[in-house]
Design an enzyme around this catalytic site. Structure first.
Site, PDB file in Angstrom:
ATOM      1  N   HIS A 113      12.548 -41.310-111.288  1.00 53.70           N
ATOM      2  CA  HIS A 113      11.983 -42.508-111.897  1.00 53.70           C
ATOM      3  C   HIS A 113      13.033 -43.364-112.612  1.00 53.70           C
ATOM      4  CE1 HIS A 113      11.606 -39.949-115.633  1.00 53.70           C
ATOM      5  NE2 HIS A 113      11.867 -41.101-116.219  1.00 53.70           N
ATOM      6  N   ASP A 143      10.680 -35.279-109.268  1.00 55.72           N
ATOM      7  CA  ASP A 143      11.229 -36.307-110.145  1.00 55.72           C
ATOM      8  C   ASP A 143      12.736 -36.155-110.297  1.00 55.72           C
ATOM      9  OD1 ASP A 143      11.238 -38.605-111.708  1.00 55.72           O
ATOM     10  OD2 ASP A 143      10.918 -37.502-113.566  1.00 55.72           O
ATOM     11  N   SER A 217      16.036 -39.978-119.977  1.00 53.86           N
ATOM     12  CA  SER A 217      15.669 -39.453-118.656  1.00 53.86           C
ATOM     13  C   SER A 217      16.898 -39.198-117.803  1.00 53.86           C
ATOM     14  CB  SER A 217      14.781 -40.459-117.918  1.00 53.86           C
ATOM     15  OG  SER A 217      13.538 -40.566-118.516  1.00 53.86           O
TER      16      SER A 217
END
Length: 375
Positions: A113, A143, A217
């Protein structure tokens, strides 16, 4: 005997006086030496006593770990193409995240993402050098993504062999690019809060209370050996909820990386039907309740005689109670392999032989609320 003369008596008396004085002086000197030695011994003993009362504080390993690992951490920044992205109103419509160098020739792992929906993407290393991304592989199910930059002699991070060797309560460090790209290579410290968490993800995750924020992230969660335990991926974001972040374990990262390098994709096996978990499994209660088939998708599953409302107990003799159980188990399988399913159909316990298909990402889902926000 002749009587001694006065002169000889005087000399003898003087000799005796001198001997007496010398003996007294020697005694005084010896006493003084003993007193001095005793004083020195007392002083040394007192000094040692003071030293022994000082608390020996070991050096904190965190600064050195951050120093060692930071060269393996990069910032990733680009222009968002998603009009619904919260960064759309920002100057130049920029979005950013973090990545971890895994090969010295420019391969980097990050979250899917982070790179999805970005254009004109640039990687910035810890020394401030910038590189364009030349190649990208994405696996949305886990992910995770791999990106390539044209660089050499980079410092790869060292990954732990398994996050299962971690202990709840052990100290960990998160390194990343929170909130603003100017904050890249920020470090925060916490502890492992839990292992094998099954929340809004296809695989089990590491939970920690390390402060992680939007932009972290794709960054590493590092143990006190300087090893990457996992890749930071999501957190709970709600009023009254604090410091509940989640990371993809090192073994899952390695599984996905190996598949992407070998096949250019993750050849993830599928049973070919959708399932519903029991109420106990959904709310997180310990349970041995089976899964219920809600929809048969593949031709292989139909040929095996599997129907809606059948119940699945085990795969190749291993009990499964959740979809995550199956995904974790299937890290060791490939599409095309045959497995044995212990099931209940029309009230009868039966065994079905099933050829695994390749997961398209649309089956084997379970109903549940999205309790966590990715970042």
């Amino acid at each position: 005997m002749k009587p001694m003369g006065k002169k000889r008596v005087a000399l003898l008396f003087c000799s005796l006086m001198l001997l007496s004085g010398a003996a007294e002086a020697g005694a005084q000197s010896a006493a003084k030496t003993q007193t001095t030695a005793k004083s020195k011994t007392t002083a040394v003993t007192a000094a040692k006593s003071q030293q022994s009362t000082k608390v020996q504080v070991p050096a904190d390993p965190v600064p050195q770990i951050v120093k060692n690992v930071s060269p393996s951490v990069v910032g990733i920044i680009g222009r968002s193409t998603d009009p619904a992205d919260k960064t759309a109103a920002n100057r130049n419509n920029l979005a950013h995240g973090t990545g971890v160098i895994i090969k010295s020739n420019g391969w980097i792992v990050t979250n899917a993402h982070v790179v999805n929906g970005l254009q004109s993407t640039v990687v910035v290393t810890s020394d401030g050098k910038t590189y364009k991304i030349t190649d990208t592989y994405v696996d949305e199910t886990s992910d995770l993504a791999l990106v390539k930059i044209n660089a050499a002699n980079l410092q790869p991070a060292v990954f732990a062999k398994s996050a299962q060797n971690a202990q709840v309560g052990e100290k960990v460090v998160a390194i990343g690019t929170p909130i603003s790209f100017s904050f890249r290579n920020s470090a925060t410290v916490g502890v492992v809060s839990g292992l094998n968490r099954a929340i809004n993800a296809s695989y089990r995750l590491i939970q920690s209370d390390t402060a992680i924020n939007p932009g972290n992230s794709g960054g590493p969660l590092v143990n006190m050996k300087g090893e990457v335990l996992g890749i930071n991926s999501m957190k709970f974001a709600a009023v009254g909820v604090e410091n509940m972040g989640f990371s993809i374990p090192a073994e899952t990262v390695q599984y996905v990386i190996n598949q992407l390098f070998k096949y250019g994709e993750v050849k993830r096996p599928s049973l070919g039907f959708s399932m519903e978990e029991s109420w106990s499994a959904i709310v997180g209660l310990p349970t041995n309740d089976p899964l219920t088939i809600t929809k048969v998708v593949s031709e292989e599953a139909k040929k095996a005689g599997i129907r809606e409302n059948d119940v699945l107990y085990s795969i190749n003799g291993k009990r499964v109670t959740s979809v995550v159980d199956i995904h974790e188990m299937f890290k060791s399988y490939l599409p095309g392999q045959t497995v044995s399913l212990l099931m209940q159909s029309d009230g009868d316990i039966v065994t079905r032989k099933l050829v695994l298909t390749q997961d398209s990402g649309s089956d084997e889902n379970t109903a549940g609320d999205d309790a966590g926000d990715e970042f």
